[in-house]
Design a protein around this motif. Sequence first.
Motif, PDB file in Angstrom:
ATOM      1  N   TYR A 493       4.704 -68.683  86.174  1.00 25.91           N
ATOM      2  CA  TYR A 493       3.536 -67.827  86.335  1.00 25.91           C
ATOM      3  C   TYR A 493       3.815 -66.716  87.347  1.00 25.91           C
ATOM      4  CZ  TYR A 493      -0.803 -66.221  88.410  1.00 25.91           C
ATOM      5  OH  TYR A 493      -1.790 -65.424  88.933  1.00 25.91           O
ATOM      6  N   LEU A 494       4.424 -67.049  88.489  1.00 22.16           N
ATOM      7  CA  LEU A 494       4.729 -66.040  89.502  1.00 22.16           C
ATOM      8  C   LEU A 494       5.742 -65.035  88.971  1.00 22.16           C
ATOM      9  CD1 LEU A 494       5.039 -68.421  92.597  1.00 22.16           C
ATOM     10  CD2 LEU A 494       3.123 -66.917  92.074  1.00 22.16           C
ATOM     11  N   GLN A 495       6.769 -65.534  88.274  1.00 27.70           N
ATOM     12  CA  GLN A 495       7.824 -64.655  87.774  1.00 27.70           C
ATOM     13  C   GLN A 495       7.300 -63.692  86.715  1.00 27.70           C
ATOM     14  OE1 GLN A 495      10.603 -66.441  84.969  1.00 27.70           O
ATOM     15  NE2 GLN A 495      10.274 -64.401  84.149  1.00 27.70           N
ATOM     16  N   ALA A 496       6.238 -64.078  86.004  1.00 24.37           N
ATOM     17  CA  ALA A 496       5.711 -63.234  84.925  1.00 24.37           C
ATOM     18  C   ALA A 496       5.080 -61.955  85.438  1.00 24.37           C
ATOM     19  CB  ALA A 496       4.686 -64.017  84.106  1.00 24.37           C
ATOM     20  N   GLN A 497       4.972 -61.789  86.767  1.00 19.89           N
ATOM     21  CA  GLN A 497       4.361 -60.573  87.308  1.00 19.89           C
ATOM     22  C   GLN A 497       5.105 -59.322  86.850  1.00 19.89           C
ATOM     23  OE1 GLN A 497       3.556 -60.300  91.617  1.00 19.89           O
ATOM     24  NE2 GLN A 497       4.679 -58.374  91.577  1.00 19.89           N
ATOM     25  N   GLU A 498       6.439 -59.376  86.870  1.00 16.00           N
ATOM     26  CA  GLU A 498       7.218 -58.178  86.549  1.00 16.00           C
ATOM     27  C   GLU A 498       7.072 -57.752  85.100  1.00 16.00           C
ATOM     28  OE1 GLU A 498      11.284 -58.291  86.260  1.00 16.00           O
ATOM     29  OE2 GLU A 498      11.325 -59.996  84.933  1.00 16.00           O
ATOM     30  N   ARG A 499       6.737 -58.700  84.228  1.00 12.95           N
ATOM     31  CA  ARG A 499       6.539 -58.348  82.830  1.00 12.95           C
ATOM     32  C   ARG A 499       5.079 -58.576  82.440  1.00 12.95           C
ATOM     33  NH1 ARG A 499       6.869 -63.500  80.369  1.00 12.95           N
ATOM     34  NH2 ARG A 499       7.961 -65.019  81.619  1.00 12.95           N
ATOM     35  N   GLU A 500       4.210 -58.310  83.417  1.00  9.25           N
ATOM     36  CA  GLU A 500       2.789 -58.517  83.160  1.00  9.25           C
ATOM     37  C   GLU A 500       2.337 -57.602  82.035  1.00  9.25           C
ATOM     38  OE1 GLU A 500      -1.203 -59.453  85.463  1.00  9.25           O
ATOM     39  OE2 GLU A 500       0.710 -60.431  85.489  1.00  9.25           O
ATOM     40  N   GLU A 501       1.939 -58.222  80.943  1.00 13.11           N
ATOM     41  CA  GLU A 501       1.450 -57.489  79.797  1.00 13.11           C
ATOM     42  C   GLU A 501       0.008 -57.892  79.564  1.00 13.11           C
ATOM     43  OE1 GLU A 501       4.083 -58.728  76.780  1.00 13.11           O
ATOM     44  OE2 GLU A 501       5.794 -57.569  77.521  1.00 13.11           O
ATOM     45  N   PRO A 502      -0.808 -56.980  79.045  1.00 11.88           N
ATOM     46  CA  PRO A 502      -2.213 -57.334  78.819  1.00 11.88           C
ATOM     47  C   PRO A 502      -2.384 -58.529  77.889  1.00 11.88           C
ATOM     48  CG  PRO A 502      -1.886 -54.964  78.643  1.00 11.88           C
ATOM     49  CD  PRO A 502      -0.526 -55.579  78.721  1.00 11.88           C
ATOM     50  N   LEU A 503      -1.504 -58.644  76.876  1.00 11.56           N
ATOM     51  CA  LEU A 503      -1.579 -59.741  75.915  1.00 11.56           C
ATOM     52  C   LEU A 503      -0.288 -60.543  75.958  1.00 11.56           C
ATOM     53  CD1 LEU A 503      -3.053 -61.217  73.641  1.00 11.56           C
ATOM     54  CD2 LEU A 503      -2.112 -59.545  72.023  1.00 11.56           C
ATOM     55  N   GLN A 504      -0.396 -61.826  76.255  1.00 15.34           N
ATOM     56  CA  GLN A 504       0.770 -62.703  76.344  1.00 15.34           C
ATOM     57  C   GLN A 504       0.586 -63.887  75.400  1.00 15.34           C
ATOM     58  OE1 GLN A 504       1.453 -63.842  80.430  1.00 15.34           O
ATOM     59  NE2 GLN A 504       1.147 -61.754  81.187  1.00 15.34           N
ATOM     60  N   ILE A 505       1.631 -64.215  74.650  1.00 14.67           N
ATOM     61  CA  ILE A 505       1.616 -65.327  73.692  1.00 14.67           C
ATOM     62  C   ILE A 505       2.684 -66.324  74.113  1.00 14.67           C
ATOM     63  CG2 ILE A 505       1.728 -66.014  71.276  1.00 14.67           C
ATOM     64  CD1 ILE A 505      -0.509 -64.070  71.850  1.00 14.67           C
ATOM     65  N   GLU A 506       2.297 -67.577  74.272  1.00 14.73           N
ATOM     66  CA  GLU A 506       3.225 -68.618  74.715  1.00 14.73           C
ATOM     67  C   GLU A 506       3.299 -69.722  73.661  1.00 14.73           C
ATOM     68  OE1 GLU A 506       1.961 -70.022  78.503  1.00 14.73           O
ATOM     69  OE2 GLU A 506       1.949 -68.032  79.430  1.00 14.73           O
ATOM     70  N   PHE A 507       4.448 -69.819  72.980  1.00 15.61           N
ATOM     71  CA  PHE A 507       4.711 -70.918  72.054  1.00 15.61           C
ATOM     72  C   PHE A 507       5.412 -72.046  72.805  1.00 15.61           C
ATOM     73  CE2 PHE A 507       4.354 -67.246  69.312  1.00 15.61           C
ATOM     74  CZ  PHE A 507       3.717 -67.722  68.179  1.00 15.61           C
TER      75      PHE A 507
END
Length: 678
Positions: A493-507
Amino acid sequence: MEITFSYSPWYLVPAALLIGLGLFFYYFRKPEYTKTQIWTLAALRFLGLLLLCFFLLKPQIVEREIQALKPRLVFLEDLSRSMRYHQDSLALDSMLGAWPAQAETQLNKYQLFSYVFANTLDADSVKEAEFTNIYQALNEVQDRFYGEPLAAAVLLTDGVYNQGRNPLQFAAQSNVPLYILKYGNQEQARDIGIEDLRYNKSLSLGRKLSLEIDLAARNAAGSSFKLEIRNEQKQLVHQANFTVNREEWLESLIVELAADEEGLQSYNVALIQATADANPSNDRREIAFEVRKEAYAIWIYSPQSHPDVAAIRRAIQSEANWEIHYCRNRNELDLKEARVLLAFDWDESLVQEIRDQKIPTLFIAGSQSNLRALQSLDLAKGLNRDAEEQYALTASALGLFALDAEQKALFPSWPPIEGLYGNLEVPAWAEVVLYKQIGNVQSNEALAISGSREGQRLGLLAGRGFWSWRMYNVKNEKQSRAFDQFFRRWVQYLQAQEREEPLQIEFEKELYERSPSRVIAKLYNPGGNLVNEPDLSLKLSGAYGETYDYRFSRESNLYRLKLDGLNPGLYSYTASTRLGDRSYEKRGRIWVQENSLEQQDLRARREMLDAMASQSGGKAYELKDWPQMLTDLAQLDAPEQLNERKIKRELLTKWELFFVVLILISLEWFLRKYWGRY
């Protein structure tokens, strides 16, 4: 028989005193009757009024009834896919067709219960599942009949399992006798196949993937075959020839595959034989892995050695695209390179750098930590440096990262840590990750929080000593998955800051054919807050032109979707929604793996089934001997269970008692009139 009351019977004492006092003033202060008449009238009225008070307390008669219940017997049928690959399936169908009527006739001294199982237990039917978990099925039956002893459990299975613990562990610790019908091929026919494939599911662009391949052959001495690996374009990238020189043959090799294109890459691994063997399903496997542009540098900073550092380092080191750096010297800490910082110590200057450079950081505070420095980030307010033992409870509505329900349930059983004293304030931009529990008292005070502050993702764990969680997890669960997953997902979750996108899909990381899987989606509004008001759709497109349309459901502030029934292969996906006047779209690819675990080795585990029956106090039978098993079960000494039942009846429902009160009051009135007072 006994009498109980809805209200305390002690209320009758003041009621009797008040009635007696009233009768004294009514009859004894101005005697108008003889002494005998006065006492007779007072006694009748006293008893009548006291009985009325008695009934107002809602008395109940409790009667105990002893019932003799038939002993319980459970029949468990294995419906996993491997059961349909054995040669004697006609004999199995014949036995299952005759079983219900025969069991009803010969085992009429039992209460009979029937279940089927594969990777789950069901009372009716399950699909031919890709996994078998015998231990879980037996354990769930035992849980369902908790407090209700089982005379025996009949288990029809081939003994092949590929999930859960070894069923022998259940047999050794359970008090339920297992009567086992052994089914399946005892002899292994000629078979050459792929035993196992091991590889990283993701790696950085430009590196090479090391694919470890285990090949096995049984009863195939003298046979030759060829190994071929082809890419998505069917181009041959590796080839090798092998000759089997013994009946039980094993061979391992490592093949390096280039990761030269970003995204999902897939390869086909196949064995080419001159003549087909008994199990061609294990001759071909597909693999897929994600190639990312670069690895992410995760820094751990702690000037002092601490077991928590080792625990969290082990928890996150298995992530393939993370490079873990540990430093004890402040000068060695490279914040420009760091994508996530796990800080066990800090001062005002370090906190200022973290704030200025917007480094995603998890602060792990102890009794010696500089809490004042964190207040510039709106963290640690309300805490002081005194420590106390605190248990951890997961937040039920956690929306920052997903935790399995099974994982959440483990936290209360883990040992306490040295948590900081005080009521940690939760800023408006943060969510509670863990709540604290002190002793047996649950509280709404936060132990850990996390969130995004002005575009910077931060977290605070207000306690040390969580290394004991991992030790407890390993000791009691025989693995550290729950602990490791918790910290990995928090760091993700913390690492996702740099690729923060408005819409995120997690499979899910691994998707299997015909097996349900979960998809989680997150939508951020322009203010950086999670929302799920608009509808969100997902479209999957397969390699052969097939398409599937889905719509997400809402849960908390996330989107969730369950995928089921997909065939193996590569799929392209497009998720789309509209928030206000803005449209959002996310594209990518997923790989659904072919699951051939149930077909890898079709030898029935007869030795294991014999041991299970012996250790549990039961008996194992060949499938053809099932009538003899019915005879043995019918002769089994299984005493009936005595069940005590309490039956409550309210005295107010007995109309005879109403007439007792009526007679007492009427008799008092009649005598009073008869003796001359009107």
